[in-house]
Every structure is written in structure tokens, then in C-alpha cells.
Design a protein around this motif. Structure first.
Motif, PDB file in Angstrom:
ATOM      1  N   VAL A   1       0.690  -1.296   0.103  1.00  0.00           N
ATOM      2  CA  VAL A   1      -0.081  -0.075   0.113  1.00  0.00           C
ATOM      3  C   VAL A   1       0.896   1.292  -0.015  1.00  0.00           C
ATOM      4  O   VAL A   1       0.704   2.094  -0.788  1.00  0.00           O
ATOM      5  N   GLY A   2       1.751   1.325   0.676  1.00  0.00           N
ATOM      6  CA  GLY A   2       2.882   2.322   0.942  1.00  0.00           C
ATOM      7  C   GLY A   2       3.806   2.430  -0.408  1.00  0.00           C
ATOM      8  O   GLY A   2       3.883   3.849  -0.672  1.00  0.00           O
ATOM      9  N   PHE A   3       3.625   1.885  -1.289  1.00  0.00           N
ATOM     10  CA  PHE A   3       4.441   2.053  -2.604  1.00  0.00           C
ATOM     11  C   PHE A   3       3.221   2.048  -3.758  1.00  0.00           C
ATOM     12  O   PHE A   3       3.490   2.822  -4.650  1.00  0.00           O
ATOM     13  N   LEU A   4       2.243   1.219  -3.756  1.00  0.00           N
ATOM     14  CA  LEU A   4       1.171   1.360  -4.909  1.00  0.00           C
ATOM     15  C   LEU A   4      -0.017   1.928  -4.780  1.00  0.00           C
ATOM     16  O   LEU A   4      -0.930   2.075  -5.818  1.00  0.00           O
ATOM     17  N   ALA A   5      -0.498   2.647  -3.690  1.00  0.00           N
ATOM     18  CA  ALA A   5      -1.562   3.208  -3.474  1.00  0.00           C
ATOM     19  C   ALA A   5      -1.789   4.274  -4.521  1.00  0.00           C
ATOM     20  O   ALA A   5      -0.887   5.133  -4.826  1.00  0.00           O
ATOM     21  N   THR A   6      -3.068   4.530  -4.958  1.00  0.00           N
ATOM     22  CA  THR A   6      -3.093   5.845  -5.995  1.00  0.00           C
ATOM     23  C   THR A   6      -4.632   6.398  -5.631  1.00  0.00           C
ATOM     24  O   THR A   6      -5.523   5.596  -5.165  1.00  0.00           O
ATOM     25  N   ASP A   7      -4.613   7.509  -5.741  1.00  0.00           N
ATOM     26  CA  ASP A   7      -5.723   8.482  -5.402  1.00  0.00           C
ATOM     27  C   ASP A   7      -6.534   8.309  -6.261  1.00  0.00           C
ATOM     28  O   ASP A   7      -7.796   9.028  -6.306  1.00  0.00           O
ATOM     29  N   ALA A   8      -6.344   7.697  -7.382  1.00  0.00           N
ATOM     30  CA  ALA A   8      -7.258   7.418  -8.506  1.00  0.00           C
ATOM     31  C   ALA A   8      -8.440   6.455  -8.056  1.00  0.00           C
ATOM     32  O   ALA A   8      -9.342   6.250  -8.766  1.00  0.00           O
ATOM     33  N   ALA A   9      -8.043   5.644  -7.269  1.00  0.00           N
ATOM     34  CA  ALA A   9      -8.915   4.545  -6.624  1.00  0.00           C
ATOM     35  C   ALA A   9     -10.300   5.087  -6.102  1.00  0.00           C
ATOM     36  O   ALA A   9     -10.081   6.060  -5.576  1.00  0.00           O
ATOM     37  N   PRO A  10     -11.533   4.529  -6.263  1.00  0.00           N
ATOM     38  CA  PRO A  10     -12.526   5.163  -5.617  1.00  0.00           C
ATOM     39  C   PRO A  10     -12.331   5.412  -3.939  1.00  0.00           C
ATOM     40  O   PRO A  10     -11.852   4.572  -3.123  1.00  0.00           O
ATOM     41  N   VAL A  11     -12.691   6.664  -3.489  1.00  0.00           N
ATOM     42  CA  VAL A  11     -12.684   7.001  -2.089  1.00  0.00           C
ATOM     43  C   VAL A  11     -11.290   7.278  -1.784  1.00  0.00           C
ATOM     44  O   VAL A  11     -11.079   8.290  -0.821  1.00  0.00           O
ATOM     45  N   ASN A  12     -10.342   6.536  -2.179  1.00  0.00           N
ATOM     46  CA  ASN A  12      -8.872   6.630  -1.724  1.00  0.00           C
ATOM     47  C   ASN A  12      -8.196   8.140  -1.824  1.00  0.00           C
ATOM     48  O   ASN A  12      -8.348   8.496  -2.919  1.00  0.00           O
ATOM     49  N   THR A  13      -7.613   8.623  -1.098  1.00  0.00           N
ATOM     50  CA  THR A  13      -6.922  10.160  -1.236  1.00  0.00           C
ATOM     51  C   THR A  13      -5.597   9.934  -0.895  1.00  0.00           C
ATOM     52  O   THR A  13      -4.983  11.019  -0.930  1.00  0.00           O
ATOM     53  N   VAL A  14      -5.014   8.803  -0.777  1.00  0.00           N
ATOM     54  CA  VAL A  14      -3.621   8.420  -0.558  1.00  0.00           C
ATOM     55  C   VAL A  14      -2.780   8.145  -1.753  1.00  0.00           C
ATOM     56  O   VAL A  14      -3.079   7.249  -2.525  1.00  0.00           O
ATOM     57  N   ASN A  15      -1.552   8.495  -1.852  1.00  0.00           N
ATOM     58  CA  ASN A  15      -0.518   8.151  -2.792  1.00  0.00           C
ATOM     59  C   ASN A  15       0.524   7.324  -2.306  1.00  0.00           C
ATOM     60  O   ASN A  15       1.049   7.948  -1.358  1.00  0.00           O
ATOM     61  N   GLY A  16       0.939   6.276  -2.778  1.00  0.00           N
ATOM     62  CA  GLY A  16       1.987   5.413  -2.240  1.00  0.00           C
ATOM     63  C   GLY A  16       3.425   6.370  -3.034  1.00  0.00           C
ATOM     64  O   GLY A  16       3.289   7.253  -3.675  1.00  0.00           O
ATOM     65  N   LEU A  17       4.593   5.599  -2.910  1.00  0.00           N
ATOM     66  CA  LEU A  17       5.977   6.348  -3.158  1.00  0.00           C
ATOM     67  C   LEU A  17       6.080   6.260  -4.530  1.00  0.00           C
ATOM     68  O   LEU A  17       6.336   7.203  -5.028  1.00  0.00           O
ATOM     69  N   PHE A  18       5.324   5.258  -5.145  1.00  0.00           N
ATOM     70  CA  PHE A  18       5.348   5.068  -6.827  1.00  0.00           C
ATOM     71  C   PHE A  18       4.398   6.098  -7.401  1.00  0.00           C
ATOM     72  O   PHE A  18       4.559   6.206  -8.638  1.00  0.00           O
ATOM     73  N   TYR A  19       3.694   6.471  -6.858  1.00  0.00           N
ATOM     74  CA  TYR A  19       2.766   7.404  -7.178  1.00  0.00           C
ATOM     75  C   TYR A  19       2.981   9.293  -6.740  1.00  0.00           C
ATOM     76  O   TYR A  19       1.990   9.953  -6.608  1.00  0.00           O
ATOM     77  N   GLY A  20       4.101   9.240  -6.283  1.00  0.00           N
ATOM     78  CA  GLY A  20       4.493  10.808  -5.800  1.00  0.00           C
ATOM     79  C   GLY A  20       4.156  10.950  -4.255  1.00  0.00           C
ATOM     80  O   GLY A  20       4.417  12.249  -3.913  1.00  0.00           O
TER      81      GLY A  20
END
Length: 451
Positions: free
Chosen positions: A335-354
């Protein structure tokens, strides 16, 4: 209250509950034939014990108003009597539906641990452990991870609300938690007789494949049901559960093929579980491609991790540590690497998404905290049970098989039927097949017939 959301969560709760019998098949096929019933009974016992505890006090300990972020008030919802009020809701679903959904989580968390001590545990001791572990480990950990401020009670758990680690469906609270407990139990009980020397192959791979199929089926309720509604969030969780699991199987099989020269059905089943475990905490926050990456990495890493027990000398019978603890860590940290705020409801970006390392350290804190707490407390519980009532079956019982010694039953009745009389009657077998036949004369033995 939304009737569509309610229907979806009700179905999801049933799917998650089905996972525990599926786990019983999966684990039962992996052990030797003399232990299959005991292995399955450990899962079914978890359904009975945890089901009762959850209603009496478990839900309150997990979702009651928080005492210092550590534990829910055990008296606030004790007995679930407040849910008799039809206006009691959690989000858009009735409180009863939410409580039932979470009960199925608690049940399978306990059942998962049993695979580490297959072939050698006393059933009564396991039941005692399941009850105490639920009270002292799972219910508090569920409060830390799943209890958000203002959802069920005003104040929730510290990992969810202070650390803000993301665990959508149970990577830390269930899989890391159960995996760490499994390691503790394996160390307390010690190794099986003949571990590392005698063959201890799965006795029924058909059961294994059936079990993993039920697990995969039920896991869609596990992950997509955690959205608590029938909408885009459930959709992304569903598709990520499909993609990561498929990739987990491919990763494990590829590893086997390159390392060992062949791809096995047990490897396929194990890869499925590795993918399922790893995507569980991350399914709401990553893209479908990110889900595939998580599953592929988990399949490869877990395929190698299961061999650690031979190198380090601990006997985790069915690889709970290698798949659930390691897979849970892979998914939680991912999650800490690949989370993206493009996912529904999610507002967190991981390392690979800035997003930098901000979410990564939060994930690590949550994972390590649950892992250490579960290992230490589980070891203490197991040690106390072992000293007071004895946790491990005797050498003689283990040699004979814990099905027979713990349950007075066998998984497969291979006793030959006597020739000459119909089973359950005093009448000669000849009455059934003709009086002129020599089978009814009682002069031929079983050996004669077989010859």
C-alpha cells in the motif's frame, strides 16, 4: 439504511463464513490421512467458540467506544441487545448485518492459526487457546485496525485513527495477526515426529483444490464486502481480488517450474492463497495493474518463504507463517508503494505515485505492532496452556493419529466387510443374491474371495 447495500453485505457475510469450511477442506487435504478429521475439527471449533464469544463480548471489545485507543468498551455492546432496535445502523446497513459480517472475519482469523500445529495438538487445548486468543489478541487487534472514529462508536483504535495505516479487509488484523500467532504456537509445541526426515505429503490434493476454490469464491465477500455497500469501491476491490489472486498463482507456479522443474497442484493452490492474502489490505487503494503486481510478488516471495521453516528449524506444518504472515506483510507494505488516489474514495498516494514514504512508514508501524503483539501474547497463552493442561499430544497419540486419539474417529473407514452375511443383519448374504449361490454357504473366507 440502504436495502441494496444491506443485501450485498448479507451475501458477503455468508461468503466469508463459507471460507472457514473451505479452509477446513484446504488444510484437511494437506495433512496426513490420520489427522484429517482433527484438522477440519479445529476450523469448525473456531466457528462455534468465536461465534458465541463475538455475540457476548467480542463485538463490543472490537467496536465499542475506545479506551485509550487500545480496546473497545467490553460492556457497551455486550450481548448485542442494542441491535434489537431496527434503527441501529452502521453506515447504510443495519448494525446486525455489520456485526455478522465482522463475526465471520473473527472466526477465520482463529481458524487460520491451526494449520501451524497440524498432526500434534490436543483438541481440548486448541479450543482453550482459540477462546483466550480471541479475547486477548484478535478482538483488541480488530479494534486497533477496523474501528474508525465516528463509524460505530465515537472513538476508535489507534492504528486506524492515529497512525492512519490502511488495512481495507484484514492484512494486519487477520493475516499478519494469525501468522505471528502460528509461529508462536509452532515454537511452543515443537516439531512433529520425523520432521525433516519422514515424508509428510498432503494425503488428498483433491480436497486441497476444492478448499482453495471455496476460499477464492468466499474471498470476494471478504474484500468487496468490506466496502459495506454495492458501489464503485466494492467493484475495485472485487477486480483487484481477481487479478492479484490469478497473478499469485502464476507467480508461484513459475517459481516452482524454474526452481524445481515442475509446477504442482499444491503450488497452484498455495499461490492462490498467497495472492488473496496480499491483496486483502490493498484491494481498495491500488489500480488493477497494481493488484497484479502485488499478487505476482506475493506468489514468488511466499513460494520461497515456505522453505524457511527447514532452514530455521521450526515446524509450521501447513505454512501459515510463510503464506499468511509473509503474504500479509507484502500486501500491507505494498500500500505504501502502490496506493493511488485514482482509486474510488482513496485519497492516499504511495511512493510510486508521488506520495513519498509517508504512507509507507504508517503501514510498517501497523504491521510490526500487530505482529509483535500477536507473537508475544500468543506465545504466553500457548505456554500457559501447555504447562497447565498440556497442549501437545503424546508421542504415542501422534504416531497413532490424532483423529483416533482425540476424536475416536477416522477420516476414511477402510475396515473390510465380512463375507457371508449382509452388513447390519443376521441373514446370510445368499438371501440377497440367490439361494443357489455358494456365497451364502459360509465356507469361503475373505482371502478365498480376494484370490
Amino acid at each position: 439504511m440502504n436495502t441494496g447495500d444491506t443485501a450485498w453485505v448479507l451475501v458477503s457475510a455468508a461468503l466469508v463464513l463459507l471460507m472457514t469450511p473451505g479452509l477446513a477442506f484446504f488444510y484437511g487435504g494437506m495433512v496426513r490421512s490420520k489427522s484429517v478429521l482433527n484438522m477440519m475439527m479445529m476450523s469448525f471449533a473456531a466457528m462455534g467458540i468465536v461465534g458465541v464469544l463475538w455475540i457476548l463480548v467480542g463485538y463490543s471489545m472490537a467496536f465499542g467506544d475506545s479506551i485509550g485507543g487500545v480496546l473497545g468498551n467490553p460492556l457497551e455492546f455486550a450481548g448485542l441487545n442494542h441491535m434489537l432496535n431496527p434503527d441501529s445502523v452502521v453506515g447504510t446497513v443495519p448494525s446486525t448485518v455489520f456485526a455478522g459480517f465482522q463475526a465471520a472475519f473473527a472466526i477465520i482469523a482463529v481458524a487460520l492459526i491451526s494449520g501451524a500445529i497440524a498432526d500434534r495438538a490436543r483438541f481440548g487445548a486448541w479450543c482453550a487457546f482459540a477462546a483466550v486468543w480471541s479475547l486477548l489478541v484478535y478482538f483488541p487487534a480488530a479494534h486497533w485496525v477496523f474501528s474508525f472514529d465516528g463509524v460505530v462508536s465515537e472513538r476508535g483504535g489507534w492504528i486506524a485513527n492515529t497512525v492512519k495505516a490502511i488495512d481495507f479487509a484484514g492484512g494486519t488484523a487477520i493475516h499478519i495477526n494469525a501468522g505471528a500467532a502460528a509461529l508462536a504456537l509452532a515454537l511452543v509445541l515443537g516439531r512433529r515426529r520425523g520432521f525433516g526426515k519422514d515424508p509428510m505429503r498432503p494425503h488428498n490434493l483433491t480436497l486441497v483444490m476444492l478448499g482453495v476454490g471455496l476460499l477464492w469464491f468466499g474471498w470476494f465477500g471478504f474484500n468487496a464486502g468490506s466496502a459495506l455497500g454495492a458501489g464503485p469501491l466494492a467493484g475495485i476491490a472485487w477486480i483487484n481480488t481477481l487479478g492479484a489472486t490469478a497473478a499469485g498463482m502464476c507467480g508461484w507456479l513459475l517459481t516452482e517450474r524454474l526452481r524445481d522443474g515442475h509446477a504442482t497442484s499444491l503450488g497452484a493452490a498455495s499461490g492462490v492463497v498467497a495472492g488473496l492474502v496480499a491483496i486483502t489490505p490493498a484491494c481498495s487503494t491500488v489500480s488493477p495493474v497494481g493488484g497484479i503486481v502485488i499478487g505476482l510478488v506475493a506468489g514468488i516471495v511466499c513460494a520461497y518463504a515456505v522453505g524457511l521453516k527447514f532452514r530455521l528449524g521450526f515446524d509450521d506444518s501447513l505454512d501459515v507463517v510463510g503464506v499468511h504472515l509473509v503474504g500479509g506483510l507484502v500486501g500491507t507494505l505494498a500500500v505504501g508503494f502502490l496506493a493511488t488516489d485514482a482509486a474510488p474514495v482513496n485519497t492516499v498516494n504511495g511512493l510510486f505515485y508521488g506520495g513519498g514514504v509517508d504512507q509507507l512508514w504508517r503501514q510498517a508501524v501497523g504491521a510490526v505492532a500487530v505482529m509483535l503483539y500477536s507473537f508475544v501474547v500468543s506465545w504466553v497463552i500457548a505456554k500457559v496452556i501447555d504447562v497447565t493442561m498440556g497442549f501437545r499430544a503424546s508421542d504415542e497419540d501422534e504416531l497413532q493419529g490424532v483423529d483416533q486419539t482425540q476424536h475416536a474417529e477416522t477420516g476414511y473407514d477402510l475396515t473390510p466387510i465380512a463375507i457371508g452375511r449382509r452388513p447390519g443383519t443376521a441373514a446370510p448374504l445368499a438371501d440377497a443374491i440367490g439361494a443357489s449361490s455358494h456365497w451364502g454357504q459360509g465356507t469361503r473366507t475373505t482371502e478365498d474371495v480376494n484370490s
